[in-house]
Structure formats: C-alpha cells, structure tokens
Design a protein around this motif. Structure first.
Motif, PDB file in Angstrom:
ATOM      1  N   ASP A   1      -8.701  -3.179  -1.479  1.00  0.00           N
ATOM      2  CA  ASP A   1      -8.653  -1.792  -1.930  1.00  0.00           C
ATOM      3  C   ASP A   1      -7.774  -0.937  -1.021  1.00  0.00           C
ATOM      4  O   ASP A   1      -7.629  -1.223   0.184  1.00  0.00           O
ATOM      5  N   PRO A   2      -7.199   0.131  -1.563  1.00  0.00           N
ATOM      6  CA  PRO A   2      -6.329   0.993  -0.742  1.00  0.00           C
ATOM      7  C   PRO A   2      -7.103   1.691   0.363  1.00  0.00           C
ATOM      8  O   PRO A   2      -8.278   2.030   0.215  1.00  0.00           O
ATOM      9  N   GLY A   3      -6.409   1.890   1.480  1.00  0.00           N
ATOM     10  CA  GLY A   3      -6.974   2.640   2.595  1.00  0.00           C
ATOM     11  C   GLY A   3      -7.590   1.814   3.695  1.00  0.00           C
ATOM     12  O   GLY A   3      -7.792   2.311   4.815  1.00  0.00           O
ATOM     13  N   PHE A   4      -7.880   0.547   3.423  1.00  0.00           N
ATOM     14  CA  PHE A   4      -8.470  -0.298   4.461  1.00  0.00           C
ATOM     15  C   PHE A   4      -7.419  -0.693   5.498  1.00  0.00           C
ATOM     16  O   PHE A   4      -6.276  -1.028   5.155  1.00  0.00           O
ATOM     17  N   THR A   5      -7.823  -0.681   6.755  1.00  0.00           N
ATOM     18  CA  THR A   5      -7.031  -1.316   7.799  1.00  0.00           C
ATOM     19  C   THR A   5      -7.173  -2.827   7.634  1.00  0.00           C
ATOM     20  O   THR A   5      -8.280  -3.325   7.429  1.00  0.00           O
ATOM     21  N   VAL A   6      -6.050  -3.547   7.714  1.00  0.00           N
ATOM     22  CA  VAL A   6      -6.044  -4.986   7.493  1.00  0.00           C
ATOM     23  C   VAL A   6      -5.534  -5.672   8.751  1.00  0.00           C
ATOM     24  O   VAL A   6      -4.461  -5.350   9.257  1.00  0.00           O
ATOM     25  N   ASP A   7      -6.312  -6.619   9.254  1.00  0.00           N
ATOM     26  CA  ASP A   7      -5.975  -7.336  10.485  1.00  0.00           C
ATOM     27  C   ASP A   7      -5.849  -8.828  10.176  1.00  0.00           C
ATOM     28  O   ASP A   7      -6.825  -9.462   9.795  1.00  0.00           O
ATOM     29  N   PRO A   8      -4.652  -9.422  10.357  1.00  0.00           N
ATOM     30  CA  PRO A   8      -4.451 -10.821   9.985  1.00  0.00           C
ATOM     31  C   PRO A   8      -4.875 -11.840  11.035  1.00  0.00           C
ATOM     32  O   PRO A   8      -4.817 -13.045  10.775  1.00  0.00           O
ATOM     33  N   GLN A   9      -5.282 -11.389  12.222  1.00  0.00           N
ATOM     34  CA  GLN A   9      -5.621 -12.346  13.278  1.00  0.00           C
ATOM     35  C   GLN A   9      -7.044 -12.874  13.093  1.00  0.00           C
ATOM     36  O   GLN A   9      -7.990 -12.116  12.919  1.00  0.00           O
TER      37      GLN A   9
END
Length: 344
Positions: free
Chosen positions: A202-210
């Motif tokens: 969903d829009p607005g979430f901080t996304v962390d790929p680690q």
C-alpha cells in the motif's frame, strides 16, 4: 501410511534438533497428503483466532499506522472478534530476537505475516522506472513476496507485524499467485517450484529490503547449480508463528524452478521465508517440508527459486538488494534442469 509415519518422524526430529520444544500444547504434525514418490507439507499456520473480518477491517482503516496490541485487545474485549474470543488475551503475534526492529512502521523483507495465514515474507520486488527502489511505496511498484499457499486469492488483504511493539497493519493486497497443488488447500502433493505470491504494498509505507540480522542480504541472485550453504530468516516456532531468527542448511538439489536443502530447522510459520546463499545471494523461498528420495535426495526442505519467481512475475520485475539497488535473473540464466515437467 508408512511414508506418512516416516515424515512425522522426520518432523519430530527437526523440532527436537532445533531445540524449540516449549511448554504448553504439543507440537502438531502437519497434515499430509500422500503422493507417488513424495510427501510434502506446507509450513504455514492459522491466523490468530482474534483476526476476524471485523478486526481486519478496523486494522485496515488505520492505514500505515496499523493497530497496536492494546487497541486490538480493546476491540476483542468489546466483542468485535466474536463472543468466543471476548475473554481472549491478545499477545504479540510475532515476538522476535533480531536487532532490526524499530518503532517506525516498516514493511521489511523477512517480515512476519499474521493473516490470512501465519507465514514469513521473503524479499522485496520492484517494477518501477528507477534503477534503485525509492524507500517509500507509491502503491504501484513496490511488492513483497510470500509463498503461494500463504494466501488465498488475488486482491486479498494481507496483514503483517510492522514494528517491534507488535503493531499489525494491512500492508497491501495479493497481486499474483503462483501455486501448484499445495496452493489448493494449504498442504499438498506437488507444486514444488510453483509456490509463490507477491503482495502489492500500500502507498505510504516505508519499505526496507534488507533481511533481518543475522541473515542480512540479499545482494544479487544465485543462478548456479552447485551444492552451497544457505541461510534464511523464519518466524516458525514450535507451536505457532513466533520468534523470528536466522537458520541455516546446505542446498544440494538445484533445478531451474526449485531447490532442496538439508537443515534441522523448518517449522510451521516458516513458509514463504527468503532463502539466501551464505554470501547473501537470493536463492528462493521456503515452501515445503518433504521426503522425496528420487528428485531431492537428502533434502528435507524445498522451495521455489527466485529466478523462477521473476520469470513468472514478468518483464520489469526485479529483486531489491539490501542497498536498494535492483537485480534480475530468470530461468534463462540457469541451466540446472527440471525434476519433471511441472513440479520442480
């Protein structure tokens, strides 16, 4: 029946070897559906009993802030989860031992999936125009992976724990499902190499790929066929989804769609976990506890390769590395053969 008893014995050995026996309810042997030459079981769990449609709607309405355990407890006390759950104590769905957790709501690789089933997310994927993934979801181009049998259908809301304090949020909806036989009812007799789903964040979430410590990564994609040490981060616990932690094994069976490995640690709630090589390259996800001496000799766990998943996702989809750069490799980049024409 003999093979079912053998798989149950292996299951018990895995739990004991992992040192994860806990007091309280006994460890349940997963439901098994026998098939010719192989036996498999998916490693998912049920969502918490308080995670009813009314509670889900309340959590979804909270947006990226999610709902705290205290708020969910108040809803349960008011009977919004139903009369049978009114006296239930809401506990943290996914207690964890890793060091990454912060107070900021974040959709992170390796996150704990709470509903529709208890599972572990794998990697972050991106299909936007930038070479490096922007850290905030625009609601269109950011995705997180899980196992196909960890969801039910396209457009289904998916809930994950997004902070150290146990905040649960609707993180997005199922975009696509790749599911073999195991996807039909959660446990099955095939589908190895065909068990994947992506959730549009969903829009607005901080996304962390680690991935969480100590696993870390990914950095790049494994396209080889040689035996190699692997590692993953799973939220599987002895009786339910629980403490997230790093796990390890040795993968000796590699095919273009699937791979299998030996480990003493694969528990309910681990389904969907992102598996990496020891040096941090993304290998695939964890989907099956199995006994298959013909196709996967020596392996007790199996999953779908990232190269297979990216082929299925389509052009433009890339794996997001831990440094936010992106990588893409498909089945055209592997030459490991197939166990048969559709199940591995």
């Amino acid at each position: 029946m003999r093979n079912s008893r053998r798989l149950a014995a292996v299951w018990a050995a895995l739990v004991v070897a992992a040192g994860l026996m806990v007091s309280g309810p006994s460890v349940a042997t997963p439901e098994l559906t026998p098939a010719t030459g192989t036996e498999t079981a998916g490693l998912r769990t049920a969502a918490p009993s308080w995670m009813t449609p009314r509670i889900e709607r309340r959590i979804a309405a909270a947006g990226t802030d999610g709902a705290s355990l205290q708020q969910i407890q108040r809803w349960v006390d008011r009977g919004l989860a139903g009369a049978d759950q009114k006296d239930e104590t809401v506990t943290e769905p996914c207690p964890t031992v890793d060091a990454y957790r912060t107070a900021e709501p974040t959709v992170k690789a390796g996150a704990c999936q709470v509903a529709p089933y208890g599972c572990t997310a794998n990697f972050i994927y991106y299909n936007g125009p930038e070479e490096a993934m922007p850290p905030t979801s625009d609601g269109r181009h950011h995705f997180i992976g899980t196992a196909g049998h960890c969801v039910g259908h396209a457009n289904q809301p998916v809930f994950m724990q997004i902070t150290a304090a146990g905040v649960v949020a609707k993180v997005g909806e199922v975009k696509k499902i790749l599911a073999g036989d195991i996807g039909a009812n959660g446990f099955g007799n095939g589908g190895i190499g065909n068990d994947f789903a992506i959730i549009q964040i969903d829009p607005g979430f901080t996304v962390d790929p680690q991935m969480p410590a100590p696993t870390l990564g990914p950095q790049g994609i494994y396209t080889g066929c040689e035996p190699t040490a692997v590692k993953w981060y799973g939220h599987g616990y002895a009786v339910a989804v629980g403490q997230g932690r790093g796990k390890a094994g040795v993968a000796t069976n590699w095919y273009d769609r699937s791979f299998g490995w030996t480990a003493a640690d694969g528990l309910p709630g681990d389904s969907g976990s992102g598996v990496l090589t020891a040096d941090g390259a993304a290998a695939g996800n964890l989907t099956h506890l199995l006994i298959d001496f013909e196709r996967y000799p020596g392996s007790v766990l199996a999953g779908t390769r990232v190269t297979r998943a990216l082929t299925w996702m389509g052009a433009g989809f890339r794996l997001v590395n831990e440094d936010y750069s992106t990588a893409r490799a498909t089945t055209a980049d592997t030459d490991c053969g197939n166990a048969d024409s559709g199940n591995g």
